[in-house]
Every structure is written in structure tokens, then in C-alpha cells.
Scaffold this motif. Structure first.
Motif, PDB file in Angstrom:
ATOM      1  N   THR A   1      44.036  35.571  39.244  1.00 24.66           N
ATOM      2  CA  THR A   1      43.864  36.313  37.995  1.00 24.66           C
ATOM      3  C   THR A   1      42.407  36.785  37.938  1.00 24.66           C
ATOM      4  O   THR A   1      41.656  36.610  38.898  1.00 24.66           O
ATOM      5  N   ASN A   2      41.994  37.328  36.805  1.00 23.02           N
ATOM      6  CA  ASN A   2      40.604  37.775  36.700  1.00 23.02           C
ATOM      7  C   ASN A   2      39.615  36.610  36.673  1.00 23.02           C
ATOM      8  O   ASN A   2      38.421  36.811  36.523  1.00 23.02           O
TER       9      ASN A   2
ATOM     10  N   PHE B   1      44.233  40.643  43.081  1.00 21.14           N
ATOM     11  CA  PHE B   1      44.146  40.419  41.639  1.00 21.14           C
ATOM     12  C   PHE B   1      45.463  40.810  40.973  1.00 21.14           C
ATOM     13  O   PHE B   1      45.938  41.947  41.119  1.00 21.14           O
TER      14      PHE B   1
ATOM     15  N   ASP C   1      43.935  45.215  44.536  1.00 20.97           N
ATOM     16  CA  ASP C   1      43.786  45.145  43.080  1.00 20.97           C
ATOM     17  C   ASP C   1      44.977  45.826  42.387  1.00 20.97           C
ATOM     18  O   ASP C   1      45.238  47.013  42.589  1.00 20.97           O
TER      19      ASP C   1
ATOM     20  N   GLU D   1      45.575  43.592  33.749  1.00 18.76           N
ATOM     21  CA  GLU D   1      45.223  42.279  33.227  1.00 18.76           C
ATOM     22  C   GLU D   1      46.034  42.038  31.963  1.00 18.76           C
ATOM     23  O   GLU D   1      46.555  42.965  31.341  1.00 18.76           O
TER      24      GLU D   1
ATOM     25  N   ARG E   1      35.721  43.736  40.935  1.00 17.96           N
ATOM     26  CA  ARG E   1      36.730  43.271  41.879  1.00 17.96           C
ATOM     27  C   ARG E   1      36.503  43.886  43.262  1.00 17.96           C
ATOM     28  O   ARG E   1      36.587  43.198  44.292  1.00 17.96           O
TER      29      ARG E   1
ATOM     30  N   GLU F   1      37.072  37.244  39.204  1.00 14.93           N
ATOM     31  CA  GLU F   1      36.359  38.516  39.123  1.00 14.93           C
ATOM     32  C   GLU F   1      34.852  38.319  39.186  1.00 14.93           C
ATOM     33  O   GLU F   1      34.124  39.132  39.753  1.00 14.93           O
TER      34      GLU F   1
END
Length: 863
Positions: free
Chosen positions: A295-296, A240, A312, A316, A343, A299
Motif C-alpha cells: 500500500t502507500n 503499489f 504503480d 489509493e 513512488r 511510499e
């Protein structure tokens, strides 16, 4: 399924491995008895794909559709595809999806997975949601603005026109009790889920294994951690990062690092093509491993096959809106503990996994528990327009988990008012209804509608499409060109791009689809016009249209250096080496609000002529009369202003005397009384009048207060009549302050002042000695020889106030100060005489001063 497309009432067979299976009987029973339900299920339980299919056979559904909201396009498409595969069908039959740019549904469709904005537009068209039996809010814990708005509108519709509408809110980490209260004390169904253990490694342990060079940024650190992880662990990797830029940097670092054979690096973010997204989501081929840099977006909702390792960054990038400036800025920050858990859970979906966190355990304890709802930090102009279109001017009329912040909502309404979308009392206008029908921000919708009226519809649609996507241009090895015209020309294919700049073909295709969609919406808008062709792009067409969308971001040059002032009053700065820095006026489409000055990211030039013609109704004419501290004069100018921008100024030839007088009085207040031409006579008169005011209790009328403080406070009463035709500080030299102060007294008061507080004291020598009226008692400084023969201490104020006598030597140096002359003659004179006689032997020093002849000379004249 039956042949005619209607769903068979027998239960749909779901994969037996889905943990949500255990909770489905209770969920079906609860939804049969209640119209609102909350489902709490941890990540990986299978709620997104299992619940809608399980509810298809329910009798309360009748032939109505189940609509499920997903926060992202990628998730909507992926979830719909997985459910269709479960049914053994193609997407678009029983299960379909809708996003802003893509639709796959049919008459057979009974489950529609939609992005959240789609629901709002449905409700605005038909508040009854005819044909919809259930609305499911999936991943509600993400607390997107559109989900909050959609739920508020659904609850309102449920109370007024659709009592039978069912609502199901599904969440992984949110406080279910709070949502249940919002839904009218709705029952909560809980799924325990299934998760394999995940070992967690924090930064401290990682740092012990290898020194980290100081020059490495986050993408490099993460890439190094991934390399270590694939050496130590089996399975695929999901990493992430906060944004596309970091993903691309990490990807380059990994691809240059000689990864083991069969390891692929795959990016995953919203702007990728469908093919690139699918490549990241699908299982790895036999004998291969993949590293997904996401990216998130990854998630929640998405199931990425084969993931056993999560790396991770813990960061963000979120947009934060500042209502005081009307700007948003992207802020890089830490995620919440809830997001971190989401995550981490990705590593334990299929078997025991491992999670590498690039922060410390101490830092983890300090993270916020939950991610802040988008509604508390977002631009609320779209929400305010939706509410006005719904018939709501006060958000408090609806039910919210977190209500819209007052300051931000007020700023949003102010913007809508400037776009003519709402009236002064907050009611939506016909123009506002037209804007609400456009699937874009109210600013851009206004630009499109007004642009069509100007015959620039094509360009307006193209600008809106370009701004609705990430940058169409990719730049390598040079500074980013912020000229929006370059993007529009590239979209049109009218201009070859400079070296080092390439066109993002995926972004271009999305922009072209957006143009088609917005064009259709414009045709259906009551305010729209028939399509017009403006095939030739004028040099200033883009800036002219942008100004309609961003009237608060029209910018005027502050001189060299690419610095501009926005019409909102905020400063802004172009990046270095921009051709736009030569433009007198710009319109800024995208900027990042910095601490001091905003950074301009996209802009286009505008001419003064177009600005003054298009915004004639908004340009304010002012006559400015004010004191200029630098010039020390009154400025009298005709000016035209657009917000904070001064477009024109000219000195007024025949200024209004009253306004000039106000300016001069302001100048005197700023400069202080010391700037006035005080003479000794004027100061003496002032102190005499102050003395009289203090001691004359028998005066027929009160004496005026002429202390400095009072004079400065009441300039408009005593000084203003004398400032006629004055406009500069040096004009003040014409004033005669003695006569001005004296004019405050009538003839009787002037005569009384002469007797009550005389200017001079007549002494026995025949001299007239000036009296000083200060803060202390009145004082006379006189040579000792001139008061020989004076038996009593002289007085003023009709004998009530004795003078202080400062007795001087022949050299005018004080030798005695007294207010009791009798005592001085009796006890002090002999000592003074001895001293003075020795120092001034040629002067007259009698033994008896009371009978001696006073003199202003060394010795008295012979009689």
C-alpha cells in the motif's frame, strides 16, 4: 557512546553515500542559530536516518532528547532500527522507538522515533516537553491530521512555555515556503539528494504489447504488468495497490502464474506481523528476486532494499468524512502527481530503474498536484477533544497550514457534547479529560469509561480493541458476517468459528496488546473504576456498550429486507443473509456511507428495554398533532423519540382542542378552499361581498376581503371558530359557509349589502331574476319577452354600475348581450325580432317593445 550512555560530542559517522551529507553542515549551523528550521530533501536523500544522528553531538541539545515523528508504526520501527545499526547498537539504547502498542527505549535513549499520536499525548501531559530538545516532523508532506495537530501544539508551547524548544520540519515534496511562514519565517535548508534516472512507461505503451481482457480487475492488470517487467528487467519489484484486498488478489494471481524460480511474492501493509513486514523490507537473498506488493505505506520513509522496478496502480483508498451525516466512507481514487513521483523515485534509489504506470500521460496531467491534507476530510472529533483538553475552543487560536473546516469541526463538537466530553461553551469536562487520556477515539473512550461504571469493563475494552484493528475474521467463499459479537467471542476464545471463517492471529495479538494498554490507561483515569470482571458475555452486552459509543448509530428496523433507520436520520442496509436482520434494534459500529443508504459493516443487536433504560435522559416525549395527508385527518399521538427513531406511539384519548384546531387548519390549507362545502348561495354571497368591497366607496366601514386568496391566508380568523370538535375532512361537511361568511358582516352591513348588491332583479314580467356577480360586470340572464316595457338599463351599486343583460330566446339561448338597453330597443330589436318570430311563431313579438306587455309565458295574458 560513553559507558554511562551519554553521547560523545564528536560527530556520528554516517554512511558516506547518503546524499543528505552535503546539507548537514548548513543544517547544523542553521539549527544552532534558529529554533525553527525547514529541511527540503527529495526521497532517498537519507534525511530520516541521517539527520537525527548528525544532530546528536550539537551543544544546544544538552542532554535533551531528539524526538522524531513518523506517520506509521512500520516506518517508526524501521527507521529506528536502521539508525541503531549505524551506531552498531541494538534498538532501545541510543535510538529507540514508541508506537501505540510497542515501546523500545531506555534511560540511555537520546533519539526516540515515535508515531505522531504519541507526541500529542506527551504534550497533553506536559506542555513543556521536559527533557526534549528537538522535535522533528518527518515526511510532513503527507499532511496527516496528527502531524498538523502536533505542530500546532508545539508552536503554541514554544510561544508560551518552551522558548528554547527547537522544531525541524522535513519534507520531500511540500511547498517549503508555506511551512517556513507557518514557523515564523523559518530558514529553509535544501538537500539536492541523489536519484538515478528512471524510465517511465505509461498505460498506452503497455496496452500496445498485449490485449487486456475486459474481465480483469486492477489487481490482475497489475500482476500481468509485473510478469512482463520481471521478464524485461533485472532487480526487485515494488508494486503499489490501494489496499489489502487488492494486494491479496494480485498475490494469488502471481502465485498461480508460474513465476520464474527464485522469485518470491511478499505483501506489505500495516496489519501484517513484524516478521512478515521485515521479510518484505530486507534485501533479497543471493540468487533470488522479490516482488513486494504494498500500500502507500511504502511510499515514503521506508527503505526497501534492491528495488529497481516500480509498478504503480495509481490508486489509493482514503477515508472521507461527511459532517452532514457524521459518517466516513472509504473512497477509491487516483493519487496526486506528488505521490506518483514519490513512488516512481523508489526505482532510482540504487541504480537506474524503470516505472510502469497503469494510467495514461493525459490522465497524469489531470491528477492533482498534491495529496489533500487529511485535516480537510477527516473525522475531527479526536482533534476537537485534544484542543478542548489543551484549553482551546476555537481552532483559530492556533497556527495551522490548513485550518480545520468549520462544518466538520462543529459536527465534532456536537458529538463531544453528546458524549459529555465538553460543556456547552466548549470547555473540556472532567469526563472529557478522562477520555483524552485514552489512546483511542473519543467514542470508544466514552464507551470504556461508562462501561466500567456498568460493570462491563472487560467487554468494553475488548470491543474497543477489536474496532481499533482490521477485522479479526477472514472469510472465504461466503458472505461476511457483520455481527460484532462473533469477533468478541473469537477474541475470548469462547466460540468455534463457522466453516470458511478463520481468525487473523496477528490481529488478535494486536487486539490483546491494545486491551492491556487501554486497561492501564483506564486505571490511571480519574473517571475510571477498579477493574471489574464480566467474564460471561451476555447476548446484548456488546450492543449496549456500542450504543454508548455510537448513540447516533442506534438503528431501528424498517421491516423486512435488512433495512434500518439510524437515530441520526440516515438509512442503512445490512448485507444479504444476516441473522441480525431479525433484530428490532441494532447499533452500528462500522458502516460505509453510500449515496442513498449506508452499508452496515459491523453491528450488534440491542433490546428495547436496555435502550429505553440506558438512554432515558435522551428520549424525548412529544405530543404530535398534525394533519395526515393520507388519512386526511388530524393525528393526535403520544410519542417517544430517540433522535430520528420513534420508539412508541399511542393515540391521545382527550386531545388538546387548540392543537387539534391547528391541525385542521393545516389540513384545510393543504386541501384548499375547494374542500369546503360551498353552496351556490355561499358563492353568491362571496361574490356580492367582493363586488361591494370593490365599488362601495361610501360604506361606513371597509368591507372584508373574502377572495379565495384572502380566505385561505386568514383561515385562523374567519374559519377557526367553526372548526370546534372537527378532526377529519368529512367533518367539514357540517359547515354552512353562507352563514359563516354572513357572520363577517354586522346587521347594518348586511342591510346595506341587500341594497348595494341585491341578489335578484325584478323585471316587468314580475319575475325575480338572480344577479350573477362575477369577475366582470354583474350579469342577469333573462328572456327577452320578460323585459318588454323596460326603458332603461337596470343598475346596482346605488345606480353606479349597469347590469349586463344577457337576453335569451324562449329556449333560454342568448340572442343579445348588452349594457345599453335603450340602444338595443332602437337599433337591434327589429333584427332579433325577425329571427325569433320565424323560429318561435307562437310567441309574442310586438313591434313596439317599450309599450308591449312583458310576459313569462308564450303570450301575455289578456288584460
Amino acid at each position: 557512546m560513553t559507558d554511562n550512555g551519554r553521547v560523545n560530542r564528536s560527530a556520528v559517522d554516517l554512511p558516506p553515500t547518503l546524499p543528505i551529507q552535503a546539507a548537514l553542515p548548513e543544517l547544523r549551523q542553521t539549527l544552532a542559530q534558529h529554533r525553527n528550521v525547514v529541511l527540503q530533501a527529495p526521497p532517498g536523500a537519507g534525511k530520516s536516518t541521517g539527520v537525527p544522528l548528525a544532530l546528536l553531538p550539537e551543544s544546544w541539545r544538552g542532554d535533551g532528547r531528539i524526538v522524531m515523528l513518523e506517520p506509521r508504526r512500520l516506518a517508526a520501527r524501521a527507521v529506528a532500527t536502521r539508525m541503531a545499526q549505524t551506531l552498531g547498537e541494538a534498538v532501545g539504547r541510543t535510538v529507540g522507538y514508541r508506537t501505540r502498542l510497542e515501546t523500545k527505549v531506555s534511560k540511555e535513549t537520546r533519539i526516540e522515533v515515535v508515531t505522531e499520536g504519541i507526541l500529542t499525548r506527551w504534550l497533553q501531559r506536559d506542555a513543556t516537553l521536559e527533557g526534549v530538545a528537538l522535535v522533528i516532523f518527518d515526511e510532513f508532506h503527507e499532511r496527516s491530521l496528527n502531524a498538523d495537530l502536533g505542530l500546532a501544539l508545539c508552536l503554541d508551547a514554544q510561544e508560551t512555555v518552551r522558548e528554547d524548544l527547537r522544531l525541524l520540519v522535513m519534507s520531500a515534496t511540500l511547498d517549503g515556503a508555506a511551512v517556513a511562514r507557518l514557523l515564523g519565517d523559518a530558514p529553509i535548508v535544501t538537500s539536492e539528494g541523489r536519484a538515478f534516472p528512471v524510465a517511465t512507461h505509461y498505460r498506452e505503451r503497455l496496452d500496445q504489447r498485449s490485449a487486456r481482457p475486459q474481465y480483469e480487475d486492477m489487481a490482475q492488470i497489475l500482476a500481468r504488468t509485473i510478469i512482463r517487467a520481471i521478464e524485461d528487467e533485472d532487480g526487485d519489484v515494488l508494486a503499489f495497490l490501494p489496499g489489502q484486498g487488492e494486494i491479496r488478489r494480485a498475490q494469488r494471481f502471481l502465485e498461480d502464474a508460474s513465476l520464474p524460480s527464485g522469485v518470491r511474492v511478499l505483501p506489505l501493509f500495516g496489519e501484517l506481523s513484524v516478521h512478515e513486514q521485515d521479510a518484505a523490507i530486507q534485501p533479497s537473498r543471493s540468487g533470488e528476486r522479490k516482488i513486494v506488493l504494498a500500500t502507500n505505506i511504502a511510499e515514503t520513509s521506508l527503505t526497501i532494499e534492491g528495488i529497481r522496478i516500480v509498478v504503480d496502480s495509481g490508486q489509493e483508498r482514503r477515508s472521507r468524512f461527511d459532517p452532514s451525516t457524521g459518517m466516513s466512507r472509504l473512497e477509491l481514487g487516483s493519487i496526486s502527481r506528488a505521490s506518483a513521483d514519490q513512488r516512481r523515485g523508489r526505482a532510482g534509489r540504487i541504480q537506474a530503474g524503470v516505472c510502469y504506470r497503469l494510467w495514461s500521460e493525459v490522465e497524469h496531467a489531470g491528477l492533482p498536484a498534491q495529496t489533500a491534507p487529511e485535516i480537510v476530510g477527516a473525522d475531527l472529533a479526536p482533534l476537537a477533544l485534544e484542543l478542548a483538553n489543551w484549553g482551546i475552543s476555537d481552532p483559530a487560536a492556533l497556527r495551522w497550514l490548513d485550518p480545520p473546516p468549520g462544518a466538520t469541526f462543529a459536527q465534532a463538537r456536537g458529538l463531544l457534547r453528546s458524549l459529555d466530553a465538553i460543556s456547552a461553551d466548549g470547555r473540556v469536562t472532567e469526563h472529557g479529560r478522562a477520555l483524552a487520556r485514552m489512546a483511542t477515539h473519543p467514542r470508544l473512550a466514552h464507551m470504556i469509561v461508562r462501561g466500567a461504571e456498568l460493570g462491563l469493563q472487560t467487554t468494553a475494552l475488548q470491543i474497543a480493541a477489536v474496532l481499533g484493528e482490521r477485522d479479526l475474521l477472514r472469510t472465504q467463499g461466503q458472505d461476511r458476517n457483520v455481527d460484532l459479537r462473533l469477533r468478541v467471542e473469537a477474541l475470548r476464545g469462547e466460540r468455534s468459528l463457522p466453516g470458511g471463517v478463520s481468525l487473523d492471529s496477528g490481529a488478535k495479538q494486536r487486539a490483546l496488546r491494545s486491551i492491556e494498554l487501554l486497561g492501564r490507561q483506564l486505571e490511571h483515569s480519574s473517571s475510571g473504576r477498579n477493574p471489574t470482571s464480566d467474564s460471561k458475555l451476555g447476548d446484548f452486552d456488546v450492543g449496549r456498550l456500542l450504543a454508548l459509543a455510537y448513540p447516533d448509530r442506534i438503528a431501528q428496523s424498517r421491516g423486512s429486507g435488512g433495512r434500518y433507520l439510524l437515530s441520526s436520520g440516515r438509512g442503512a442496509q445490512l448485507p444479504p443473509a444476516q441473522s441480525l436482520s431479525q433484530a428490532e434494534f441494532l447499533v452500528v459500529a462500522d458502516l460505509d456511507a453510500g449515496d442513498r443508504e449506508a452499508s452496515i459493516r459491523l453491528a450488534a443487536p440491542l433490546t428495547r428495554e436496555l435502550l429505553e433504560s440506558d438512554f432515558a435522559a435522551h428520549i424525548e416525549h412529544r405530543q404530535r398533532f398534525e394533519w395526515d395527508s393520507r388519512e386526511q385527518s388530524v393525528i393526535a399521538q403520544d410519542e417517544r423519540w430517540l433522535g430520528a427513531l420513534k420508539l412508541y406511539e399511542r393515540r391521545i384519548d382527550k386531545p388538546d382542542p387548540g392543537r387539534m384546531l391547528e391541525g385542521m387548519l393545516t389540513g384545510v390549507r393543504e386541501l384548499g378552499l375547494a374542500a369546503l362545502p360551498w353552496t351556490k348561495a355561499a358563492r353568491t354571497l362571496q361574490t356580492r361581498m367582493i363586488f361591494a368591497r370593490r365599488y362601495d366607496e361610501r360604506a361606513p366601514a371597509p368591507w372584508p376581503d373574502v377572495s379565495d386568496a384572502a380566505l385561505l391566508e386568514h383561515l385562523d380568523e374567519w374559519l377557526a371558530p367553526w372548526l370546534t370538535d372537527m378532526s377529519r375532512r368529512d367533518h367539514l361537511a357540517r359547515l354552512d359557509l353562507h352563514d359563516i361568511l354572513l357572520s363577517l358582516l354586522d346587521w347594518n352591513a348586511q342591510q346595506r349589502l341587500e341594497t348595494f348588491a341585491p341578489t335578484h332583479l325584478a323585471v316587468p314580467s314580475g319575475s325575480r331574476i338572480p344577479i350573477e356577480y362575477g369577475d366582470d360586470a354583474p350579469t342577469v340572464a333573462v328572456r327577452l319577452q320578460e323585459v318588454f316595457g323596460m326603458h332603461e338599463t337596470p343598475t346596482v351599486a346605488e345606480g353606479r354600475v349597469p347590469l349586463t343583460l344577457q337576453l335569451l330566446s324562449p329556449a333560454h339561448r342568448p340572442v343579445q348581450v348588452t349594457r345599453d338597453l335603450v340602444s338595443f330597443w332602437a337599433r337591434g330589436y327589429l333584427d332579433v325580432k325577425k329571427e325569433l318570430k320565424g323560429r318561435y311563431p307562437k310567441h309574442y313579438w310586438p313591434d313596439d317593445p317599450l309599450t308591449a306587455q312583458a310576459t313569462a309565458r308564450a303570450k301575455p295574458r289578456p288584460r
